[in-house]
Design a protein around this motif. Structure first.
Motif, short mmCIF file in Angstrom:
data_model
loop_
_atom_site.label_atom_id
_atom_site.label_comp_id
_atom_site.label_asym_id
_atom_site.label_seq_id
_atom_site.Cartn_x
_atom_site.Cartn_y
_atom_site.Cartn_z
N ALA A 1 -3.89 9.10 -19.91
CA ALA A 1 -2.77 8.48 -20.63
C ALA A 1 -2.84 6.96 -20.55
N THR A 2 -3.21 6.44 -19.40
CA THR A 2 -3.33 4.99 -19.25
C THR A 2 -4.44 4.44 -20.14
N TRP A 3 -5.59 5.10 -20.13
CA TRP A 3 -6.70 4.62 -20.95
C TRP A 3 -6.39 4.74 -22.44
N THR A 4 -5.69 5.79 -22.85
CA THR A 4 -5.31 5.95 -24.25
C THR A 4 -4.37 4.84 -24.68
N TYR A 5 -3.44 4.49 -23.82
CA TYR A 5 -2.50 3.40 -24.14
C TYR A 5 -3.24 2.08 -24.32
N ILE A 6 -4.17 1.80 -23.41
CA ILE A 6 -4.91 0.54 -23.49
C ILE A 6 -5.77 0.51 -24.75
N THR A 7 -6.41 1.62 -25.08
CA THR A 7 -7.28 1.67 -26.25
C THR A 7 -6.47 1.46 -27.53
N ASP B 1 -5.29 -2.09 -8.76
CA ASP B 1 -6.10 -3.25 -9.14
C ASP B 1 -6.80 -3.03 -10.48
N SER B 2 -7.28 -1.81 -10.70
CA SER B 2 -7.95 -1.51 -11.96
C SER B 2 -6.98 -1.64 -13.13
N LEU B 3 -5.78 -1.13 -12.95
CA LEU B 3 -4.78 -1.23 -14.02
C LEU B 3 -4.42 -2.69 -14.29
N MET B 4 -4.27 -3.49 -13.25
CA MET B 4 -3.92 -4.90 -13.42
C MET B 4 -5.02 -5.65 -14.17
N ILE B 5 -6.28 -5.39 -13.82
CA ILE B 5 -7.39 -6.08 -14.47
C ILE B 5 -7.50 -5.67 -15.94
N LEU B 6 -7.33 -4.38 -16.21
CA LEU B 6 -7.38 -3.91 -17.59
C LEU B 6 -6.24 -4.50 -18.43
N LEU C 1 0.83 -1.21 0.00
CA LEU C 1 0.00 0.00 0.00
C LEU C 1 0.86 1.26 0.00
N LEU C 2 1.94 1.22 0.75
CA LEU C 2 2.84 2.37 0.77
C LEU C 2 3.46 2.60 -0.61
N ALA C 3 3.87 1.51 -1.26
CA ALA C 3 4.45 1.64 -2.60
C ALA C 3 3.41 2.15 -3.60
N TYR C 4 2.17 1.66 -3.49
CA TYR C 4 1.11 2.14 -4.38
C TYR C 4 0.81 3.62 -4.14
N SER C 5 0.82 4.02 -2.87
CA SER C 5 0.54 5.43 -2.56
C SER C 5 1.60 6.34 -3.16
N HIS D 1 -15.71 -9.81 -18.17
CA HIS D 1 -16.63 -9.83 -17.03
C HIS D 1 -15.91 -9.39 -15.75
N GLY D 2 -14.62 -9.73 -15.63
CA GLY D 2 -13.87 -9.31 -14.45
C GLY D 2 -13.75 -7.80 -14.35
N VAL D 3 -13.53 -7.14 -15.49
CA VAL D 3 -13.47 -5.67 -15.48
C VAL D 3 -14.80 -5.08 -15.05
N TYR D 4 -15.89 -5.64 -15.58
CA TYR D 4 -17.22 -5.13 -15.23
C TYR D 4 -17.50 -5.34 -13.74
N ASP D 5 -17.20 -6.53 -13.22
CA ASP D 5 -17.45 -6.80 -11.80
C ASP D 5 -16.60 -5.92 -10.90
N HIS D 6 -15.38 -5.65 -11.33
CA HIS D 6 -14.49 -4.80 -10.52
C HIS D 6 -15.09 -3.41 -10.34
N TYR D 7 -15.54 -2.80 -11.42
CA TYR D 7 -16.11 -1.46 -11.32
C TYR D 7 -17.48 -1.48 -10.64
N ARG D 8 -18.24 -2.55 -10.85
CA ARG D 8 -19.56 -2.63 -10.21
C ARG D 8 -19.42 -2.73 -8.70
N GLN D 9 -18.50 -3.56 -8.22
CA GLN D 9 -18.30 -3.69 -6.78
C GLN D 9 -17.76 -2.40 -6.18
#
Length: 237
Positions: A228-234, A121-126, A102-106, A199-207
């Motif tokens: 920038a992250t979303w543009t790269y993924i797209t 977690d969102s980045l990993m799932i995407l 958590l400290l490293a993520y922060s 489905h995992g992406v959808y469940d992640h955001y829904r929860q």
């Protein structure tokens, strides 16, 4: 008062220092309590105030049950007691590793631990969905780029063909052949993985919307990073 003369011997009485028990010293303190003789040193700071009783660590008897049945606690240092302490130690180590993450993520996302963990977690799932989609499309491109299969000639000698088939059967019975996966089966498996990660992406955001809506709030300083992250993924997809 008379002043001493230069040749007069003055007796100096040494003053004994007064030891203050409230001031910590550098002396190594060794516990003389024989109760902890069988307890490893790394477990001593984690010993809880309440005693352990027979049963699992998460299945300890209630106060009323202890009083009603006059249960006796486990002896400190016994095998059952040490087993409970080892489980507590494992949880302590796991919590420590989680807090370090958590400290490293922060630091990475420059935000509080809850939002940082959610974004990691969102980045990993995407990225998992992106990798699965990439593997699926790459396999489709590989199949499409293959040259067509050559037709089998019909004027082959039947005796030679029968002999080759017999040799192939003998070889297959002597050595086990690995299962052959067709291109269609491979594509179906890859496509199934794409759907699962989708489905995992959808469940992640829904929860997150349902149970942790506060972590989904985007601060103004985080908009360029997320865009920038979303543009790269797209583009990658």
């Amino acid at each position: 008062f008379s002043l001493p003369f230069p040749d007069q011997d003055i007796g100096i009485i040494p003053v004994q220092p007064v030891k203050d028990n409230n001031v910590p010293t550098d002396e190594l303190t060794v516990s003389t309590d024989p109760t902890f003789d069988k307890v490893p040193s790394y477990l001593i700071p984690l010993i809880p105030e309440d005693p352990f009783y027979a049963g699992g660590l998460l299945n300890q008897p209630s106060f009323m049950k202890i009083k009603k049945k006059k249960l006796q606690p486990l002896m400190v240092g016994s095998d059952a007691w040490l087993a409970h302490m080892e489980e507590i130690y494992k949880r302590h180590k796991a919590d420590k590793r989680h807090n370090e993450k958590l400290l490293a993520y922060s630091i990475k996302w420059d935000t509080d631990p809850d939002r940082a963990e959610y974004r990691e977690d969102s980045l990993m799932i995407l990225m998992e969905y992106t990798n699965a989609f990439h593997d699926y499309e790459l396999k489709k491109l590989e199949i499409a780029s293959r040259p067509p299969c050559l037709p089998v000639t019909k004027n082959m000698n039947k005796k030679k063909q029968k002999k080759k088939n017999k040799q192939a059967d003998n070889a297959s019975t002597s050595t086990p052949m690995p299962a052959i996966v067709t291109d269609k089966e491979m594509l179906e498996e890859l496509h199934s993985q794409v759907l699962n990660y989708d489905h995992g992406v959808y469940d992640h955001y829904r929860q997150a919307r349902q149970y942790q809506p506060e972590v989904m709030l985007i601060l103004l300083k985080d908009v360029p990073i997320l865009m920038a992250t979303w543009t790269y993924i797209t583009v990658f997809i």
